[in-house]
Design a protein around this motif. Structure first.
Motif, PDB file in Angstrom:
ATOM      1  N   ILE A 174       0.946  -1.271  -0.055  1.00  0.00           N
ATOM      2  CA  ILE A 174      -0.121   0.028  -0.020  1.00  0.00           C
ATOM      3  C   ILE A 174       0.972   1.033  -0.019  1.00  0.00           C
ATOM      4  CG2 ILE A 174      -1.797   1.033   1.028  1.00  0.00           C
ATOM      5  CD1 ILE A 174      -2.155  -1.309   2.731  1.00  0.00           C
ATOM      6  N   TYR A 175       0.670   2.099  -1.079  1.00  0.00           N
ATOM      7  CA  TYR A 175       1.374   3.305  -1.017  1.00  0.00           C
ATOM      8  C   TYR A 175       1.196   4.112   0.288  1.00  0.00           C
ATOM      9  CZ  TYR A 175       3.627   1.951  -5.352  1.00  0.00           C
ATOM     10  OH  TYR A 175       4.180   1.343  -6.575  1.00  0.00           O
ATOM     11  N   GLU A 176       1.901   5.087   0.701  1.00  0.00           N
ATOM     12  CA  GLU A 176       1.755   5.843   1.757  1.00  0.00           C
ATOM     13  C   GLU A 176       0.638   6.820   1.715  1.00  0.00           C
ATOM     14  OE1 GLU A 176       4.680   8.590   4.661  1.00  0.00           O
ATOM     15  OE2 GLU A 176       5.447   7.873   3.020  1.00  0.00           O
ATOM     16  N   ASN A 177       0.175   7.411   0.550  1.00  0.00           N
ATOM     17  CA  ASN A 177      -1.058   8.256   0.477  1.00  0.00           C
ATOM     18  C   ASN A 177      -2.281   7.326   0.676  1.00  0.00           C
ATOM     19  OD1 ASN A 177      -0.368   7.109  -1.970  1.00  0.00           O
ATOM     20  ND2 ASN A 177      -1.499   8.731  -3.155  1.00  0.00           N
ATOM     21  N   ASP A 178      -2.452   6.011   0.603  1.00  0.00           N
ATOM     22  CA  ASP A 178      -3.374   5.286   0.492  1.00  0.00           C
ATOM     23  C   ASP A 178      -3.712   4.502   1.830  1.00  0.00           C
ATOM     24  OD1 ASP A 178      -4.287   5.896  -2.003  1.00  0.00           O
ATOM     25  OD2 ASP A 178      -3.167   4.493  -2.898  1.00  0.00           O
ATOM     26  N   ILE A 179      -2.792   4.416   2.778  1.00  0.00           N
ATOM     27  CA  ILE A 179      -2.591   4.001   3.788  1.00  0.00           C
ATOM     28  C   ILE A 179      -3.903   4.071   4.766  1.00  0.00           C
ATOM     29  CG2 ILE A 179      -1.441   3.542   6.413  1.00  0.00           C
ATOM     30  CD1 ILE A 179       1.161   3.952   4.756  1.00  0.00           C
ATOM     31  N   SER A 180      -4.262   5.317   4.843  1.00  0.00           N
ATOM     32  CA  SER A 180      -5.547   5.725   5.789  1.00  0.00           C
ATOM     33  C   SER A 180      -6.833   4.817   5.292  1.00  0.00           C
ATOM     34  CB  SER A 180      -5.788   6.895   6.102  1.00  0.00           C
ATOM     35  OG  SER A 180      -5.944   7.697   4.778  1.00  0.00           O
ATOM     36  N   LYS A 181      -6.844   4.534   3.847  1.00  0.00           N
ATOM     37  CA  LYS A 181      -7.973   4.220   3.276  1.00  0.00           C
ATOM     38  C   LYS A 181      -8.171   2.604   3.427  1.00  0.00           C
ATOM     39  CE  LYS A 181      -7.488   7.345  -0.547  1.00  0.00           C
ATOM     40  NZ  LYS A 181      -7.441   7.538  -2.096  1.00  0.00           N
ATOM     41  N   VAL A 182      -7.178   1.911   4.015  1.00  0.00           N
ATOM     42  CA  VAL A 182      -7.363   0.288   3.844  1.00  0.00           C
ATOM     43  C   VAL A 182      -7.263  -0.059   5.246  1.00  0.00           C
ATOM     44  CG1 VAL A 182      -6.314  -1.830   3.396  1.00  0.00           C
ATOM     45  CG2 VAL A 182      -5.988   0.318   1.667  1.00  0.00           C
ATOM     46  N   LYS A 183      -8.624  -0.807   5.399  1.00  0.00           N
ATOM     47  CA  LYS A 183      -8.672  -1.287   7.032  1.00  0.00           C
ATOM     48  C   LYS A 183      -8.881  -2.746   7.018  1.00  0.00           C
ATOM     49  CE  LYS A 183      -9.244   2.696   8.549  1.00  0.00           C
ATOM     50  NZ  LYS A 183      -8.000   3.563   9.172  1.00  0.00           N
ATOM     51  N   ALA A 184      -8.693  -3.475   8.022  1.00  0.00           N
ATOM     52  CA  ALA A 184      -8.802  -4.781   8.384  1.00  0.00           C
ATOM     53  C   ALA A 184     -10.090  -5.404   8.107  1.00  0.00           C
ATOM     54  CB  ALA A 184      -8.289  -5.461   9.506  1.00  0.00           C
ATOM     55  N   GLY A 185     -10.664  -6.496   7.346  1.00  0.00           N
ATOM     56  CA  GLY A 185     -11.868  -6.857   7.026  1.00  0.00           C
ATOM     57  C   GLY A 185     -12.376  -6.246   5.725  1.00  0.00           C
ATOM     58  N   ALA A 186     -11.630  -5.164   4.983  1.00  0.00           N
ATOM     59  CA  ALA A 186     -12.200  -4.847   3.689  1.00  0.00           C
ATOM     60  C   ALA A 186     -12.039  -5.843   2.878  1.00  0.00           C
ATOM     61  CB  ALA A 186     -11.145  -3.985   3.117  1.00  0.00           C
ATOM     62  N   ALA A 187     -12.982  -5.915   1.770  1.00  0.00           N
ATOM     63  CA  ALA A 187     -13.248  -7.170   0.875  1.00  0.00           C
ATOM     64  C   ALA A 187     -12.103  -6.613  -0.090  1.00  0.00           C
ATOM     65  CB  ALA A 187     -14.583  -6.925   0.253  1.00  0.00           C
ATOM     66  N   ALA A 188     -11.679  -8.090  -0.687  1.00  0.00           N
ATOM     67  CA  ALA A 188     -10.531  -8.073  -1.755  1.00  0.00           C
ATOM     68  C   ALA A 188     -10.844  -8.912  -2.861  1.00  0.00           C
ATOM     69  CB  ALA A 188      -9.047  -8.107  -1.113  1.00  0.00           C
ATOM     70  N   THR A 189     -10.242  -8.515  -3.883  1.00  0.00           N
ATOM     71  CA  THR A 189     -10.350  -9.549  -5.090  1.00  0.00           C
ATOM     72  C   THR A 189      -8.979  -9.691  -5.694  1.00  0.00           C
ATOM     73  OG1 THR A 189     -12.735  -8.853  -5.544  1.00  0.00           O
ATOM     74  CG2 THR A 189     -11.361 -10.030  -7.379  1.00  0.00           C
ATOM     75  N   ILE A 190      -8.673 -10.917  -6.057  1.00  0.00           N
ATOM     76  CA  ILE A 190      -7.344 -10.951  -6.244  1.00  0.00           C
ATOM     77  C   ILE A 190      -7.154 -11.573  -7.638  1.00  0.00           C
ATOM     78  CG2 ILE A 190      -5.030 -12.427  -5.838  1.00  0.00           C
ATOM     79  CD1 ILE A 190      -7.451 -11.837  -2.864  1.00  0.00           C
ATOM     80  N   LYS A 191      -6.387 -11.198  -8.463  1.00  0.00           N
ATOM     81  CA  LYS A 191      -6.322 -11.778  -9.979  1.00  0.00           C
ATOM     82  C   LYS A 191      -4.816 -12.028 -10.008  1.00  0.00           C
ATOM     83  CE  LYS A 191     -10.524  -9.390 -11.802  1.00  0.00           C
ATOM     84  NZ  LYS A 191     -10.867  -8.610 -12.908  1.00  0.00           N
ATOM     85  N   THR A 192      -4.404 -12.917 -10.825  1.00  0.00           N
ATOM     86  CA  THR A 192      -3.233 -13.607 -11.041  1.00  0.00           C
ATOM     87  C   THR A 192      -3.069 -13.584 -12.645  1.00  0.00           C
ATOM     88  OG1 THR A 192      -3.755 -15.854 -11.168  1.00  0.00           O
ATOM     89  CG2 THR A 192      -3.054 -14.970  -9.077  1.00  0.00           C
ATOM     90  N   LEU A 193      -1.614 -13.444 -13.042  1.00  0.00           N
ATOM     91  CA  LEU A 193      -1.402 -13.456 -14.487  1.00  0.00           C
ATOM     92  C   LEU A 193      -1.648 -14.975 -14.835  1.00  0.00           C
ATOM     93  CD1 LEU A 193       2.215 -11.770 -14.313  1.00  0.00           C
ATOM     94  CD2 LEU A 193       0.000 -10.757 -15.282  1.00  0.00           C
TER      95      LEU A 193
END
Length: 366
Positions: A223-242
């Protein structure tokens, strides 16, 4: 493109065949209207998800990778020095807990075998001494103290035998100056620094085997420094791989956001625990991680974007009812993102829908 189109046609035909089979299987009368069901065979090629309400969320796209769960990684070192006389597994093999990885002939083990023989002789001698002492005691030629000492000597000899048996079991001593190196956990061998006829030492720094259990893996993202405050534990995430792209996304939630920044990259890391029972996610894979960032708006039914089919200027989803009957419903979308669509009407929380291969099922139902 032709190959992909042909594959889609074949898959659609297969879906149609499964649905036709389920129709005939679940109808008692040939003149009844045929109803498509979600059968066991169809479940093997689709995924079903339950709709849940979520507030509008923007998405952060983060760079990440797949990593082993360090709580399920074992490094195997030799118990004794010796010569490797047999290999039972090597890099890439899946091994079960307790499986023999190698057999080693060792002089140290030979010493334990001598101790075991000595313990047997000591027990035999102590048992005879105790019997003799009983006879002397009964004849008035030995005291209570003499009898207690003989009993204590037998118990000590038996305790020594039990100690050696524990060593045999813990260190997997086989006999004939050999012992087995066994897998402490089930998993894949990711590293092997051992060969037949190799001389090994118990004090060596390098492990003989590394085993990783891959039923669960970690997704680590920056997570880049300017986005740190936006991400919290429990947030939904989608993972895509090559490796799998948009055709096979993985879904999870942010388990932990680490508190420290990398001083060089100025990024903070997050962790997502992922079930990996099919072993599709492999340590070292690159991944794009889409993390939902709530905006505080009204909650709407949210579905994976893969589940929504756009056809004839309308949006549809394939719904599975409580009796496993399949049907397609038109939905009105209020917001779309790269991974999640928010539904204004046509669905409610608790409904079950087809996600993976939804388009093929929809084409078969039309």
């Amino acid at each position: 493109m032709n190959m992909k189109r042909n594959y889609t046609i074949l898959m659609t035909a297969a879906m149609a065949a499964m649905l036709m089979w389920s129709c005939s299987k679940n109808n008692d009368h040939s003149d009844n209207i045929q109803i498509p069901y979600l059968t066991d065979s169809l479940r093997k090629v689709v995924t079903v998800a339950t709709v849940q309400n979520h507030a509008f969320a923007d998405e952060l796209v983060l760079n990440g990778h797949v990593d082993c769960d360090p709580n399920n990684v074992a490094h195997v070192f030799p118990m004794y020095g010796g010569t490797v006389i047999h290999m039972g597994a090597t890099v890439g093999d899946y091994v079960h807990k307790g499986q023999v990885l190698a057999v080693v002939r060792s002089g140290e083990v030979a010493n334990y075998e001598k101790q075991m023989n000595d313990a047997d002789l000591q027990i035999l001698a102590a048992r005879r001494e105790k019997m003799a002492m009983h006879d002397m005691y009964n004849g008035g030629m030995a005291s209570d103290r003499d009898l207690l000492q003989a009993d204590k000597a037998l118990k000590n000899a038996q305790a020594e035998k039990r100690r050696l048996r524990e060593i045999y079991a813990i260190d997997h001593i086989l006999g004939k100056s050999t012992y087995a190196i066994k897998a402490p956990i089930s998993g894949f061998i990711t590293e092997a620094n051992i060969n037949p006829n190799m001389q090994i030492r118990p004090d060596q720094d390098e492990q003989l085997f590394s085993i990783a259990g891959l039923n669960d893996v970690w997704i680590i993202a920056d997570i880049y420094e300017n986005d740190i405050s936006k991400v919290k534990a429990g947030a939904a995430a989608t993972i895509k791989t090559l490796a799998y792209g948009d055709e096979k996304p993985f879904y999870g939630t942010v388990d932990k956001v680490y508190p420290e920044l990398n001083p060089e990259s100025k990024t903070e890391q997050l962790k997502i625990n992922m079930n990996n029972k099919d072993y599709l996610l492999k340590p070292g894979m690159f991944a794009n991680v889409y993390v939902s960032v709530p905006t505080g708006h009204k909650a709407y039914p949210a579905v994976p974007a893969e589940a929504v089919i756009f056809d004839d200027d309308k949006d549809y989803v394939v719904v599975v009812d409580d009796k496993d009957v399949l049907s397609y419903h038109e939905v009105k979308l209020v917001k779309e993102t790269g991974t999640v669509d928010y539904v204004a009407s046509g669905l409610k929380a608790g409904d079950k829908i087809i996600v993976h291969n939804a388009l093929l099922v929809y084409n078969s139902l039309k």
